[in-house]
Design a protein around this motif. Structure first.
Motif, PDB file in Angstrom:
ATOM      1  N   LEU A 132      42.965  23.574  43.506  1.00  0.00           N
ATOM      2  CA  LEU A 132      42.696  24.683  41.902  1.00  0.00           C
ATOM      3  C   LEU A 132      41.843  25.552  42.666  1.00  0.00           C
ATOM      4  N   GLU A 133      40.346  24.754  42.614  1.00  0.00           N
ATOM      5  CA  GLU A 133      39.290  25.180  43.060  1.00  0.00           C
ATOM      6  C   GLU A 133      39.625  26.786  44.470  1.00  0.00           C
ATOM      7  N   SER A 134      40.159  26.135  45.916  1.00  0.00           N
ATOM      8  CA  SER A 134      40.643  26.694  46.675  1.00  0.00           C
ATOM      9  C   SER A 134      41.047  28.484  45.945  1.00  0.00           C
ATOM     10  N   ASN A 135      42.579  28.079  45.111  1.00  0.00           N
ATOM     11  CA  ASN A 135      43.206  29.390  44.399  1.00  0.00           C
ATOM     12  C   ASN A 135      42.074  30.420  43.644  1.00  0.00           C
ATOM     13  N   ALA A 136      41.094  29.180  43.032  1.00  0.00           N
ATOM     14  CA  ALA A 136      39.813  30.330  42.007  1.00  0.00           C
ATOM     15  C   ALA A 136      39.283  30.922  43.676  1.00  0.00           C
ATOM     16  N   ARG A 137      38.589  30.231  44.457  1.00  0.00           N
ATOM     17  CA  ARG A 137      38.209  30.972  45.514  1.00  0.00           C
ATOM     18  C   ARG A 137      39.002  32.881  46.177  1.00  0.00           C
ATOM     19  N   TRP A 138      40.433  32.145  46.072  1.00  0.00           N
ATOM     20  CA  TRP A 138      41.657  32.870  46.666  1.00  0.00           C
ATOM     21  C   TRP A 138      41.485  34.373  45.610  1.00  0.00           C
ATOM     22  N   VAL A 139      41.937  33.851  44.487  1.00  0.00           N
ATOM     23  CA  VAL A 139      41.509  35.094  43.018  1.00  0.00           C
ATOM     24  C   VAL A 139      40.365  35.897  43.515  1.00  0.00           C
ATOM     25  N   GLU A 140      39.422  34.908  43.679  1.00  0.00           N
ATOM     26  CA  GLU A 140      37.914  35.889  43.555  1.00  0.00           C
ATOM     27  C   GLU A 140      37.900  36.861  44.307  1.00  0.00           C
ATOM     28  N   GLU A 141      37.971  36.568  45.600  1.00  0.00           N
ATOM     29  CA  GLU A 141      37.499  37.257  46.440  1.00  0.00           C
ATOM     30  C   GLU A 141      38.767  39.100  46.693  1.00  0.00           C
ATOM     31  N   LYS A 142      40.044  38.540  45.952  1.00  0.00           N
ATOM     32  CA  LYS A 142      41.074  39.774  45.252  1.00  0.00           C
ATOM     33  C   LYS A 142      40.099  40.606  44.492  1.00  0.00           C
ATOM     34  N   ARG A 143      39.703  39.850  43.660  1.00  0.00           N
ATOM     35  CA  ARG A 143      39.231  41.011  42.598  1.00  0.00           C
ATOM     36  C   ARG A 143      37.539  41.817  43.039  1.00  0.00           C
ATOM     37  N   ARG A 144      36.959  41.356  43.571  1.00  0.00           N
ATOM     38  CA  ARG A 144      35.604  42.341  43.973  1.00  0.00           C
ATOM     39  C   ARG A 144      36.374  43.612  44.421  1.00  0.00           C
ATOM     40  N   HIS A 145      37.568  44.214  45.023  1.00  0.00           N
ATOM     41  CA  HIS A 145      37.526  45.210  45.230  1.00  0.00           C
ATOM     42  C   HIS A 145      38.093  45.897  44.011  1.00  0.00           C
ATOM     43  N   GLU A 149      46.943  43.312  34.609  1.00  0.00           N
ATOM     44  CA  GLU A 149      48.702  43.337  34.446  1.00  0.00           C
ATOM     45  C   GLU A 149      49.542  43.449  35.741  1.00  0.00           C
ATOM     46  N   GLY A 150      48.679  44.240  36.756  1.00  0.00           N
ATOM     47  CA  GLY A 150      48.728  44.824  38.101  1.00  0.00           C
ATOM     48  C   GLY A 150      49.075  44.048  38.836  1.00  0.00           C
ATOM     49  N   PHE A 151      47.463  43.512  38.779  1.00  0.00           N
ATOM     50  CA  PHE A 151      46.779  43.183  39.451  1.00  0.00           C
ATOM     51  C   PHE A 151      47.576  41.635  40.386  1.00  0.00           C
ATOM     52  N   SER A 152      47.731  41.621  41.911  1.00  0.00           N
ATOM     53  CA  SER A 152      48.540  41.094  42.432  1.00  0.00           C
ATOM     54  C   SER A 152      49.803  40.896  42.157  1.00  0.00           C
ATOM     55  N   ARG A 153      50.195  41.716  41.681  1.00  0.00           N
ATOM     56  CA  ARG A 153      51.648  41.619  41.166  1.00  0.00           C
ATOM     57  C   ARG A 153      52.345  41.991  42.373  1.00  0.00           C
ATOM     58  N   ASP A 154      52.664  42.124  43.221  1.00  0.00           N
ATOM     59  CA  ASP A 154      53.084  42.280  44.526  1.00  0.00           C
ATOM     60  C   ASP A 154      52.910  40.871  46.010  1.00  0.00           C
ATOM     61  N   ILE A 155      52.547  40.362  44.854  1.00  0.00           N
ATOM     62  CA  ILE A 155      52.127  38.822  45.917  1.00  0.00           C
ATOM     63  C   ILE A 155      53.121  37.850  45.869  1.00  0.00           C
ATOM     64  N   PRO A 156      53.660  37.416  46.951  1.00  0.00           N
ATOM     65  CA  PRO A 156      54.641  36.587  46.318  1.00  0.00           C
ATOM     66  C   PRO A 156      53.897  34.701  45.474  1.00  0.00           C
ATOM     67  N   VAL A 157      54.172  34.810  44.621  1.00  0.00           N
ATOM     68  CA  VAL A 157      53.052  32.933  44.494  1.00  0.00           C
ATOM     69  C   VAL A 157      53.085  32.298  45.262  1.00  0.00           C
ATOM     70  N   GLU A 158      54.496  32.012  46.249  1.00  0.00           N
ATOM     71  CA  GLU A 158      54.302  30.840  47.241  1.00  0.00           C
ATOM     72  C   GLU A 158      53.033  31.148  48.239  1.00  0.00           C
ATOM     73  N   ASP A 159      52.524  32.323  47.630  1.00  0.00           N
ATOM     74  CA  ASP A 159      51.331  33.307  49.024  1.00  0.00           C
ATOM     75  C   ASP A 159      49.837  32.582  48.866  1.00  0.00           C
ATOM     76  N   THR A 160      49.781  32.544  47.648  1.00  0.00           N
ATOM     77  CA  THR A 160      48.662  31.799  47.401  1.00  0.00           C
ATOM     78  C   THR A 160      48.194  29.823  47.465  1.00  0.00           C
ATOM     79  N   PRO A 161      47.620  29.908  47.931  1.00  0.00           N
ATOM     80  CA  PRO A 161      47.161  28.681  47.682  1.00  0.00           C
ATOM     81  C   PRO A 161      47.969  27.424  46.126  1.00  0.00           C
ATOM     82  N   LEU A 162      47.440  27.780  45.731  1.00  0.00           N
ATOM     83  CA  LEU A 162      48.221  26.536  44.262  1.00  0.00           C
ATOM     84  C   LEU A 162      49.405  26.906  44.698  1.00  0.00           C
ATOM     85  N   GLY A 163      49.932  28.316  44.940  1.00  0.00           N
ATOM     86  CA  GLY A 163      51.670  28.456  45.112  1.00  0.00           C
ATOM     87  C   GLY A 163      52.209  27.615  46.091  1.00  0.00           C
ATOM     88  N   ALA A 164      51.773  27.877  46.875  1.00  0.00           N
ATOM     89  CA  ALA A 164      51.966  26.516  48.527  1.00  0.00           C
ATOM     90  C   ALA A 164      52.334  25.029  47.925  1.00  0.00           C
TER      91      ALA A 164
END
Length: 762
Positions: free
Chosen positions: A673-686, A698-713
């Protein structure tokens, strides 16, 4: 005032005028019926009088004056010797019109009907019976001219009302009347030529029961006539013979024209009727289907009206056959043969009702083979597509009732069949979303009423209305309906999930499910809580609707079953998919604690995995992560001891559940859970937009599959692990099922051998 109505007049117009006008119309209709009946009787009496006068005039061969002169020259003795055949004097025209002619005494002509009182009485009774039919037909003809739109509606939706006189096969018999003399002549030629294929008529004469024995040659002849010439006459005979085959084991005494004694003939006749009767009907009365699935048949044509009794007879025979079939291939063939017949049966609501009940019974029977149940569902779906709103409503209600009735008994053997029913039935609600919303609202409201009565009027057993398999399967079924038809992924026509007509059912269903989930918050019913949590997760994942499920899961972590040291146990692992409550031997054991830990970790990961790409994910997991860390600190506290005044005393009491396997699983969940939170924070800095920008959020990270996130894997790995366990359990159940069957067969064989030994000793 002069131009103003009285108060009593207004009151009468308001309360009684409508009823008075209705009664007057009814009296007028009755009076009109009696007048038509009186005219009919007068016309029949006049025709009978004219026929009698003609017969009396034909019988007078000698002049009346000659008879009178002959009587004048007779003596008394000669008069009595001649008998009492008195000559008839000529009647006046006025007397003829008033009185009926006196029948002449003597021999009656063989072809005369007027002198037969029994026959004339029966004719009068038949005429009186036909009066009501004729008057009704006159009203229908008048309706066709006065209101043609309503008459056309009756033809399309309730043809049984217009076809009040066509309940038998009398009209279809006229199709073969012209062929009867040729048939007899052909039979005679065959008999004279000594042909091995003897025809039906000779067998019917030789049969003492008056029934015709169906042979292979007859079935082949009918089959060729239907396949090559589309013969209605051959189809009629096949339908009559098929009716015999359908009622071959029936107890009721039905008058059947044919008899079947050969299994081979039975099979050939069954196949011929199921294969060729729909094709013959489609050739003579074609079905026109639009691109939207609507069908149209010329129900006002003469050929359709003539074939209506035949169609009803065949449909009734098929329904009776469905209720008595147990062979899967034959059942599948019969169900497939019904699909092309459905458009012809739409005007007959009574037949459709019986047909739907039989097919839903096959589809909802968990002991039926899956292939037969899928075929039955295809028939139901086809009928839903081609029917109107009223038939669809009745069909959806029947399907839902069959589903609820079959879900009463749920175990590892029946659960796959119940899931098949829920998935297939959910598709029906999307064919007509408006009708689906109406029926769904009614049944979801019923679930809400049961839950409210259980909460507001608590009794000792009131919770049993909610905590049973039928209620849980109903909630799960409606979650599948909404997740299927309110998802933009499965329905490309929907831009957002709220565009679906079924979307308004989402909120009440979620509220009812959450209320049932927390009705009895004890460890005994944690498996039921997990069942309903999975249903809500399905809705949240499909419709991207946030449902607060974390609090109900975190409550389980605070229970004594998760914080206290468990008791050692050798019980087998509990199957949470087929359990609503935990047996008492499992409470407080290590087996139950391990099962709860696995379920909680999996459900928490599934819940947060839905929002793994959301821009607000770090804030979403903050309270649950704090709660889980506190729980880990509580259950991981070890026993501390210290020396006090040279003695060994315990400063802290023993704490923790002493289950390292559980604590390590929860620790791994917190890390993901914490690893995925850090991944989202890194994405939303930009990002260059604020929270008020709805489209950007609603369009934030829409094109990224859920399986590519740390929690999704991590969630994907848990799913694969769960599927592997399910496969192993299914293999174990299958082996257990085979062993049980083998033991049963050996036991029956030993019983038979024991009986044989006893008989040999005797």
């Amino acid at each position: 005032m002069a131009g103003q109505s009285k108060k009593s007049t207004k009151k009468y117009e308001k309360n009684h005028l409508k009823d008075a006008l209705g009664k007057r119309q009814e009296v007028a209709k009755i009076k009109q019926r009696h007048q038509a009946k009186a005219k009919k009787k007068a016309r029949n009496a006049k025709e009978n009088a004219v026929d009698a006068d003609g017969e009396a005039n034909a019988l007078e061969e000698q002049p009346r004056s000659k008879n009178l002169n002959k009587m004048a020259g007779m003596t008394e003795d000669q008069f009595f010797q001649e008998g009492f055949q008195l000559p008839e004097l000529k009647k006046t025209k006025q007397a003829t019109n008033v009185e009926a002619p006196t029948p002449k005494i003597g021999k009656r002509k063989r072809g005369s009907d007027a002198s037969d009182p029994a026959k004339s009485g029966s004719d009068q009774e038949a005429a009186s019976e036909e009066d009501g039919v004729q008057v009704h037909q006159e009203h229908l003809d008048a309706l066709a001219t006065k209101d043609p739109d309503f008459y056309k509606y009756l033809q399309e939706n309730d043809a049984e009302l217009l076809d009040f006189g066509g309940g038998d096969l009398a009209e279809v018999d006229q199709l073969s009347e012209d062929d009867k003399p040729k048939k007899k002549q052909r039979i005679g030629r065959k008999l004279r030529a000594g042909s091995p294929e003897e025809d039906v008529e000779e067998e019917a004469v030789n049969d003492s029961t008056g029934q015709t024995e169906v042979t292979t040659a007859m079935v082949a002849q009918w089959k060729n006539a239907m396949s090559e010439q589309f013969s209605l006459r051959a189809m009629r005979r096949v339908v009559l013979a098929f009716r015999t085959a359908a009622y071959v084991n029936a107890d009721d005494d039905k008058e059947l024209k044919y008899s079947i004694s050969s299994p081979e003939v039975y099979h050939q006749l069954l196949v011929s009727a199921l294969d060729h009767v729909p094709s013959v009907l489609n050739h003579h009365v074609p079905v026109k289907e639009s691109t939207t699935g609507k069908v149209r048949i010329a129900t006002d044509s003469k050929k359709y009206r003539t074939l209506t009794p035949l169609l009803k007879s065949h449909s009734s025979a098929v329904i009776h056959l469905l209720e008595n079939l147990s062979d899967a291939p034959t059942l599948n063939k019969t169900l497939n043969a019904l699909i092309p017949l459905l458009p012809y049966l739409l005007p007959f609501k009574n037949i459709l009702k019986s047909l739907v009940t039989s097919i839903v019974g096959i589809w909802s029977d968990t002991s039926t083979a899956d292939t037969s149940r899928i075929t039955a569902f295809l028939v139901i779906r086809r009928l839903t597509v081609v029917s109107d709103a009223s038939i669809r409503t009745a069909l959806l209600k029947t399907a839902y009732q069959g589903l609820v009735k079959s879900s009463r008994l749920t175990n590892p053997h029946t659960l796959p069949a119940i899931n098949l029913m829920k998935n297939s039935a959910g598709e029906l609600w999307g064919i007509d979303p408006d009708v689906g919303y109406t029926t769904g609202f009614v049944y979801i409201r019923q679930l809400a009423v049961h839950l409210r009565s259980s909460i507001t009027q608590p009794t000792k057993d009131s919770y049993k209305q909610i905590y049973n398999w039928q209620y849980i399967h109903s909630l799960d079924f409606w979650s599948r309906v909404i997740s299927t038809h309110c998802s933009s992924n499965s329905n490309p026509s929907l831009k957002v999930s709220s565009d679906s007509p079924l979307h308004p059912l989402l909120y009440p269903l979620v509220q009812i499910t959450l209320g049932a989930l927390r009705l009895i918050p004890t460890p005994t019913y944690y498996p039921l809580r997990f069942q309903l949590t999975r249903s809500l997760l399905r809705i949240s994942r499909a419709t991207t609707t946030y449902i607060p499920l974390a609090p109900s899961l975190l409550e389980v972590f605070q229970a004594a079953e998760m914080t206290k040291p468990p008791k050692p146990s050798t019980l087998k692992k509990l199957d949470f998919t087929t359990a609503l409550r935990v047996p008492k031997p499992y409470l407080g054991t290590r087996t139950y604690q391990d099962g709860l830990g696995e379920q909680l970790v999996e459900l928490m990961a599934e819940f947060f995995g839905i929002w793994a790409k959301h821009i607000a994910y770090p804030e979403l997991i903050l309270p649950p992560v704090v709660h889980l860390k506190r729980w880990l600190k509580t259950v991981s506290s070890s026993t501390k001891s210290r020396m006090s005044h040279g003695t060994k005393t315990r400063s802290d009491k023993a704490k923790g559940n002493k289950n390292s396997r559980l604590t390590s699983a929860v620790t791994l969940l917190i890390q993901k859970l914490e690893s995925n939170a850090r991944w989202v924070e890194e994405k939303r800095r930009h990002v260059d937009f604020g929270p008020s920008n709805r489209e950007g959020v609603e369009g934030f990270s829409r094109d990224i599959p859920v399986e590519d996130t740390p929690l999704g894997a991590f969630v994907e790995g848990l799913r694969r692990k769960s599927e592997e366990k399910e496969k192993l359990l299914e293999q174990a159940r299958e082996a257990e099922r085979r062993d049980r069957t083998k033991d049963r067969e050996e036991g029956s064989r030993m019983e038979i051998d024991g009986v044989e030994v006893d008989e040999s000793e005797d």
